[in-house]
Structure formats: C-alpha cells, structure tokens
Design an enzyme around this catalytic site. Structure first.
Site, PDB file in Angstrom:
ATOM      1  CD  GLU A 171      27.519  30.156  12.543  1.00  0.00           C
ATOM      2  OE1 GLU A 171      27.536  31.379  12.278  1.00  0.00           O
ATOM      3  OE2 GLU A 171      26.607  29.609  13.189  1.00  0.00           O
ATOM      4  CG  ASN A 221      31.638  31.839   6.817  1.00  0.00           C
ATOM      5  OD1 ASN A 221      32.585  32.603   6.657  1.00  0.00           O
ATOM      6  ND2 ASN A 221      30.449  32.224   7.260  1.00  0.00           N
ATOM      7  CG  HIS A 228      29.233  38.376  13.376  1.00  0.00           C
ATOM      8  ND1 HIS A 228      28.534  39.276  12.619  1.00  0.00           N
ATOM      9  CD2 HIS A 228      29.104  37.166  12.737  1.00  0.00           C
ATOM     10  CE1 HIS A 228      27.989  38.655  11.585  1.00  0.00           C
ATOM     11  NE2 HIS A 228      28.329  37.373  11.629  1.00  0.00           N
ATOM     12  CD  GLU A 284      28.567  35.542   8.450  1.00  0.00           C
ATOM     13  OE1 GLU A 284      28.526  34.417   7.925  1.00  0.00           O
ATOM     14  OE2 GLU A 284      27.923  35.838   9.482  1.00  0.00           O
ATOM     15  CG  ASP A 327      28.291  42.573  12.661  1.00  0.00           C
ATOM     16  OD1 ASP A 327      27.250  42.090  12.163  1.00  0.00           O
ATOM     17  OD2 ASP A 327      29.017  41.956  13.493  1.00  0.00           O
TER      18      ASP A 327
HETATM   19  C1  XIL Z   1      21.761  35.876  10.282  1.00  0.00           C
HETATM   20  C2  XIL Z   1      20.997  36.960   9.523  1.00  0.00           C
HETATM   21  O1  XIL Z   1      21.686  38.180   9.628  1.00  0.00           O
HETATM   22  C3  XIL Z   1      19.598  37.112  10.119  1.00  0.00           C
HETATM   23  O2  XIL Z   1      18.846  38.026   9.335  1.00  0.00           O
HETATM   24  C4  XIL Z   1      18.890  35.747  10.121  1.00  0.00           C
HETATM   25  O3  XIL Z   1      17.661  35.879  10.786  1.00  0.00           O
HETATM   26  C5  XIL Z   1      19.752  34.723  10.840  1.00  0.00           C
HETATM   27  O4  XIL Z   1      21.043  34.663  10.268  1.00  0.00           O
HETATM   28  N1  XIL Z   1      26.320  33.780  11.133  1.00  0.00           N
HETATM   29  C6  XIL Z   1      26.000  33.557   9.847  1.00  0.00           C
HETATM   30  C7  XIL Z   1      24.893  34.332   9.240  1.00  0.00           C
HETATM   31  O5  XIL Z   1      26.703  32.793   9.167  1.00  0.00           O
HETATM   32  O6  XIL Z   1      24.257  33.593   8.232  1.00  0.00           O
HETATM   33  C8  XIL Z   1      23.892  34.799  10.277  1.00  0.00           C
HETATM   34  O7  XIL Z   1      22.982  35.675   9.628  1.00  0.00           O
HETATM   35  C9  XIL Z   1      24.594  35.500  11.390  1.00  0.00           C
HETATM   36  C10 XIL Z   1      25.614  34.627  12.052  1.00  0.00           C
END
Ligand code: XIL
Length: 333
Positions: A142, A184, A220, A250, A252
């Site tokens: 990010e 990422n 996401h 990641e 969802d």
């Molecule tokens: C999130 C986790 O799911 C949480 O449990 C934690 O508190 C914060 O981080 N992008 C990412 C992940 O790259 O590492 C993040 O994960 C969600 C967004």
C-alpha cells in the site's frame, strides 16, 4: 450479522470437497490469512488444513507485532503459523515487511538516519529469520495514494525518500535469495487511475533492475460494485506482460449493502467469487487466490466496514454458496 438460515442446511466446512484439490488440478494456490491464536481451535484448524495450500499471517508477521520494543524481535506468532503450515504441507507467504499501517510506535520519532538503520535491520532480520520457509514476501504494501496521484505520503517516504521502495526490495533479496518478492496493494484490481500507478511503479522498478517478481491485488470488494472480470483480466495481463506474476492476495466480498433476501445476497456473493476466481484461473501468470480469512466468525471487515458475512464459511464453519462458487471456478466450471 447472521442472515436468516438457508432452507437447505449447509454442510460442515470440514466435510465438503477440499478446495486445495481443485486448485492443484488447475495449477493454482488457494490460500487464507490466518491468526496463530485461532489455530488452537480444532474447527478453525480443521477447515484450514482441509482446504488451503497457502497461508498468510493476517497480523503476526507485520513490523509492529514483531518489534514492539526496538531491537527485540518476537517471532512467536509467525513461527506458529509457519510450523502449522509446514506440518500441513502448505506454502507460506510473508506479509508484510514494509507497510505504513503496521509500524511500531517508536519508529515515528526517529531521525532519517535512525529510521534508515531500523528499516534495514527490520527487513534483514525478518527475511533472514524466515529464509527458506516462505515462498514469497509482500515486501512493500500500500505505497500508493488512493486517488491515483502517485506515492502515498508515509513516514518511509518522508524520511527515506521515494527510493525506499527499491531499497526494500534489494534488502529483501539480499536477505532471502529465493523468496518471490511482491508489491501488494488495494483499489487497483481492475483498470483505473490507481492500477495505472501500480503499473508505472512496478514497470519503473523492473527498468531499474530492482528484484521484484510480482504484484498482489488485495481484492477487498463489495458485491454491489465489484470490478468487472474483463477489467481485472486486462490489468493482470498487462502486469504479466512485464514478466511479473500476479495473485489475488486478500479477497473478501461484502454483501451487507446488497438489496434482496439474505439468500439472494449469498447467491450474488457466490457469483462474484466464482467469476473473479475464474479470472485468476484463466490467467497463466496468476499464481492463485488468498482469502482474507475464511470464516465469517473471524473477519476484519466487521471492524473496518461494519458487520457483514464476507467469506466462504459461515460463523458455524458451514460451507456457504460462496465456497461452491470458488470450488467451481477452481475446477474451471
Ligand atoms: C488487517 C488485519 O485483517 C487486521 O486484523 C489488523 O488489525 C489490521 O490489518 N490490507 C492489508 C492487511 O494489507 O494487512 C490488512 O489486514 C487489511 C488491509
């Protein structure tokens, strides 16, 4: 938030067909983000071992939990996940060496020179500790602004300059000569201003000879407006044309804002999972798909976006329609 139970009871997740078998048949990795403290729960661990061949630490391999006190690395959480994964014949993705979202408190007050030393020590010590035990690292996570304007203004950029990204990859390569090194990010899954910046960033790194192997697209998303299959496919293929691998890192899928009955929302979620996983299965340079968790009992979405049911298995670890969408996509049907 538990939707009205579906008419046909969902079978337990530890009894349905393993996703990892279908993934293997398609030459893909199918993974999940897990937390070490849940691995002691038999239901949780049972579903992980049955379905996934690729594990990512949801939290424990980030800078803040590892080096809460400067100079003292606590690898206990990450080690537990690696041990569990290796015992179950899985591969591991390290996540994430450099991310502005998980920096120990003591970092903020450092001078530029001191941050440089801490930055280098962190990447070296962590990548060396896991050398030979992780397949890949999300080296930088990010680093781009959401509006597509370019680099995000982080403590790393402020004190180490724009060069910090290339430096992080070089340091990671020195520390682990074999792990795949990945950039990422989120919000750049399909073709848009942010994915254009991701493309420019990684193309530039390649042109400089920086050791980067691939790009992770977080995914996401909400089922109300998912990026289109064609747009994701085009984005993946342009990244692949740079000689990079891609992966969905990641995933969802939020459904709380969808209109209709609870069952209709679950079916819409199924088709989003089916089509987007299908894009990865069809793209030869897409390594695989990782879901950010797997059961609605444990999802960061509830805290970040409000109570929802974003994953493949429900709060009782029963298989949701989403699970069948992923299974079908992995079997290319
Ligand atoms: C999130 C986790 O799911 C949480 O449990 C934690 O508190 C914060 O981080 N992008 C990412 C992940 O790259 O590492 C993040 O994960 C969600 C967004």
């Amino acid at each position: 938030m538990s939707p009205t139970p579906p008419t046909t009871p969902s079978p337990p997740g530890n009894q349905v067909e393993p996703l990892r078998v279908a993934a293997q048949a398609s030459g893909k990795l199918v993974g999940a983000a897990v937390q070490a403290n849940f691995l002691g729960d038999g239901r949780y661990a049972g579903v992980v071992a049955r379905h996934f061949n690729y594990l990512t630490a949801e939290y424990e391999m980030k800078w803040d939990p590892i080096e809460r006190t400067r100079g003292i690395n606590d690898f206990s959480g990450g080690d537990a996940i690696v041990r569990y994964g290796q015992a179950s014949g899985m591969q591991i993705k390290g996540h994430a060496l450099i991310w502005h979202g998980s920096v120990p408190g003591w970092v903020g007050g450092l001078s530029a020179a001191d941050l440089r030393a801490a930055f280098e020590n962190h990447i070296r010590s962590v990548a060396e500790h896991y050398r030979g035990r992780v397949r890949a690292w999300d080296v930088v996570n990010e680093a781009l602004a959401d509006d597509g304007s370019g680099l995000r203004d982080t403590v790393f950029r402020q004190k180490l300059g724009d060069q910090y990204i290339a430096d992080a990859f070089r340091l990671a390569r020195e520390a682990d000569p074999h792990a795949l090194l990945l950039y990422n990010d989120y919000g750049g899954e399909g073709l848009n201003r942010k994915s254009d910046r991701i493309y420019d960033l990684v193309q530039g790194l390649r042109a400089q000879g920086v050791p980067i192997d691939g790009v992770g697209l977080q995914m996401h998303i909400s089922a109300t407006n998912p990026p289109s299959d064609a747009s994701i496919a085009a984005n993946m293929s342009r990244l692949a044309s740079l000689g990079l691998s891609v992966n969905i890192s990641e995933m969802d899928v939020r459904i709380r804002d969808l209109p209709g009955t609870p069952q209709a929302r679950l079916n819409a979620q199924k088709s989003v999972y089916h089509s987007i996983v299908g894009v990865c299965v069809a793209e030869p340079r897409c390594d695989g798909v990782t879901f950010w968790g797997f059961t609605d009992a444990h999802s960061w979405i509830n805290g970040q976006f409000g109570a929802d049911n974003p994953l493949l298995f429900d709060e009782q670890y029963a298989a949701k329609p989403a699970y069948y969408g992923v299974l079908d996509a992995l079997w290319r049907r």
